[in-house]
Design an enzyme around this catalytic site. Sequence first.
Site, PDB file in Angstrom:
ATOM      1  CB  CYS A  13      40.562 -40.130 -12.611  1.00 51.42           C
ATOM      2  SG  CYS A  13      38.713 -40.015 -13.034  1.00 51.42           S
ATOM      3  CG  HIS A  20      42.471 -38.691 -16.056  1.00 57.98           C
ATOM      4  ND1 HIS A  20      41.816 -39.632 -16.417  1.00 57.98           N
ATOM      5  CD2 HIS A  20      41.399 -37.940 -15.562  1.00 57.98           C
ATOM      6  CE1 HIS A  20      40.591 -39.812 -16.200  1.00 57.98           C
ATOM      7  NE2 HIS A  20      40.262 -38.687 -15.836  1.00 57.98           N
ATOM      8  CG  ASN A  44      37.318 -39.430 -17.095  1.00 56.75           C
ATOM      9  OD1 ASN A  44      37.894 -40.252 -16.997  1.00 56.75           O
ATOM     10  ND2 ASN A  44      36.660 -38.333 -16.464  1.00 56.75           N
TER      11      ASN A  44
HETATM   12  O1  UT7 Z   1      38.270 -37.431 -14.018  1.00 53.80           O
HETATM   13  C1  UT7 Z   1      37.723 -35.894 -13.570  1.00 53.80           C
HETATM   14  C2  UT7 Z   1      36.257 -35.977 -13.995  1.00 53.80           C
HETATM   15  N1  UT7 Z   1      35.714 -34.759 -14.188  1.00 53.80           N
HETATM   16  C3  UT7 Z   1      36.173 -33.805 -15.181  1.00 53.80           C
HETATM   17  O2  UT7 Z   1      37.204 -33.802 -15.538  1.00 53.80           O
HETATM   18  C4  UT7 Z   1      35.285 -32.619 -15.610  1.00 53.80           C
HETATM   19  C5  UT7 Z   1      35.960 -31.500 -15.679  1.00 53.80           C
HETATM   20  N2  UT7 Z   1      34.721 -30.319 -15.925  1.00 53.80           N
HETATM   21  C6  UT7 Z   1      34.515 -30.352 -17.459  1.00 53.80           C
HETATM   22  O3  UT7 Z   1      35.225 -31.089 -18.192  1.00 53.80           O
HETATM   23  C7  UT7 Z   1      33.686 -29.136 -17.901  1.00 53.80           C
HETATM   24  O4  UT7 Z   1      33.224 -28.337 -16.972  1.00 53.80           O
HETATM   25  C8  UT7 Z   1      32.373 -29.915 -18.422  1.00 53.80           C
HETATM   26  C9  UT7 Z   1      32.642 -30.608 -19.854  1.00 53.80           C
HETATM   27  C10 UT7 Z   1      31.665 -30.916 -17.500  1.00 53.80           C
HETATM   28  C11 UT7 Z   1      31.484 -28.721 -18.698  1.00 53.80           C
HETATM   29  O5  UT7 Z   1      31.925 -27.879 -19.834  1.00 53.80           O
HETATM   30  P1  UT7 Z   1      31.651 -26.331 -19.294  1.00 53.80           P
HETATM   31  O6  UT7 Z   1      32.287 -25.405 -20.457  1.00 53.80           O
HETATM   32  O7  UT7 Z   1      32.278 -26.076 -17.900  1.00 53.80           O
HETATM   33  O8  UT7 Z   1      30.035 -25.999 -19.359  1.00 53.80           O
HETATM   34  P2  UT7 Z   1      28.986 -25.598 -18.034  1.00 53.80           P
HETATM   35  O9  UT7 Z   1      28.953 -26.446 -17.269  1.00 53.80           O
HETATM   36  O10 UT7 Z   1      29.503 -24.112 -17.718  1.00 53.80           O
HETATM   37  O11 UT7 Z   1      27.813 -25.402 -18.953  1.00 53.80           O
HETATM   38  C12 UT7 Z   1      27.723 -24.390 -20.197  1.00 53.80           C
HETATM   39  C13 UT7 Z   1      26.232 -24.782 -20.613  1.00 53.80           C
HETATM   40  C14 UT7 Z   1      25.139 -24.754 -19.599  1.00 53.80           C
HETATM   41  O12 UT7 Z   1      24.040 -23.962 -20.266  1.00 53.80           O
HETATM   42  P3  UT7 Z   1      23.699 -22.553 -19.530  1.00 53.80           P
HETATM   43  O13 UT7 Z   1      23.413 -22.477 -18.433  1.00 53.80           O
HETATM   44  O14 UT7 Z   1      24.953 -21.767 -20.112  1.00 53.80           O
HETATM   45  O15 UT7 Z   1      22.440 -22.154 -20.643  1.00 53.80           O
HETATM   46  C15 UT7 Z   1      24.795 -26.183 -19.578  1.00 53.80           C
HETATM   47  O16 UT7 Z   1      23.595 -26.348 -19.172  1.00 53.80           O
HETATM   48  O17 UT7 Z   1      26.194 -25.912 -21.304  1.00 53.80           O
HETATM   49  C16 UT7 Z   1      24.977 -26.684 -20.987  1.00 53.80           C
HETATM   50  N3  UT7 Z   1      25.286 -28.172 -21.070  1.00 53.80           N
HETATM   51  C17 UT7 Z   1      25.166 -28.856 -22.135  1.00 53.80           C
HETATM   52  N4  UT7 Z   1      24.663 -28.499 -23.283  1.00 53.80           N
HETATM   53  C18 UT7 Z   1      24.559 -29.478 -24.083  1.00 53.80           C
HETATM   54  C19 UT7 Z   1      26.113 -28.887 -20.232  1.00 53.80           C
HETATM   55  N5  UT7 Z   1      25.980 -30.159 -20.516  1.00 53.80           N
HETATM   56  C20 UT7 Z   1      25.509 -29.941 -21.815  1.00 53.80           C
HETATM   57  C21 UT7 Z   1      25.651 -30.981 -22.875  1.00 53.80           C
HETATM   58  N6  UT7 Z   1      24.982 -30.648 -23.993  1.00 53.80           N
HETATM   59  N7  UT7 Z   1      26.000 -32.343 -22.759  1.00 53.80           N
END
Ligand code: UT7
Length: 329
Positions: free
Chosen positions: A115, A256, A286
Amino acid sequence: MKTIHAVVEGIGHGIPSKVLTNDDLSKIVDTNDEWIAQRTGIRERRICTEDETASTLGVIAAREALDHAGIAPDDLDMVICATVSGDMPFPSTSCLIQDAIGASKAGAFDLGAACAGFIYATATASAMIEAGQVRNVLVVGVDVLSKFVDWTDRSTCVLFGDGAGAIVLHGRTDTDRGVLKTVMLSDGGGAEHIKLEVGGSKYPMCSPRHGDHSHHIFMAGREVYRFAVTAMGDACCRLLDQAGITAEDIDLFVPHQANLRIIESAAKRLELPPEKVFVNVDRFGNTSAGSIPLGLYEAERDGRLKPGMVVMTVGFGAGLVWGANLIRW
Ligand code: UT7
């Protein structure tokens, strides 16, 4: 001898026509519009059809950028394509673009910095121009990560979209416009956090060793999030320091587009008001190396970026790599 500046003379974009909304995704995996919009700011993204690839999007962006610059393809000295999802491991996607646009006198190579690819490629192109080695360089940033995403993994498949942007950099001595400063950083210690293991020399696609190793994108979202928040701000502060200016001197910030929360936290650290922060993550998700040039393209098209303005771009991604460019547009 007069200083040569690498000036952006043209910009273009290439995006698939197929739109995939959050509601569409909720029919494929256990997710919903509210979760995706709140956690990422994404509402929809563009997805390639089977026939669309990194090179086909790159060619569309390249032709538009050349038209805009008023530079003929055979006046190009170099084609650089930043991508981690090229059409195939080799030949390079830049060669496919070079041939399709008729850049008959240009060299061509791909650059892989995920990225942050467009930041690295712009820095490479401008250094070559400033050294007097080349005069006209086409820089394409493109990724088609939808083809590598696990469409059963809701934590990654909602994030990515496909897209390309391209600029034509031209060496000039009669202006103070151009690429002003760049920082490029890396930490391979974080390689585990975003990866696609299969398809390289470690686990070739057809090898039995490929075994359980995934041919889909793996991402440790929280680790990448934490890294990104610090890395974006650090790269920008370092860039501003090196240029001897402050965030107040920035006319537009084009970061980005990975996650709106990451963008907002960088803007907050730099104390940039919302009107100086470019956002289109809601419509594209993204797009990896396509993200920053696509942002620059839309900012110029919408009149938010005009010649003479100072624009700061910043990116981060798999590697881990990160970096920032300062450009007088
Ligand atoms: O270019 C570089 C590429 N990457 C990035 O920039 C990604 C950087 N990371 C992020 O943007 C965030 O960490 C995410 C958007 C990927 C995730 O957001 P988060 O607030 O960190 O969520 P999390 O991973 O802590 O997950 C929270 C909850 C989990 O459920 P439990 O364990 O709390 O019950 C996940 O299973 O949200 C759940 N979850 C979803 N729920 C509905 C994860 N993905 C989804 C989804 N829909 N798509």
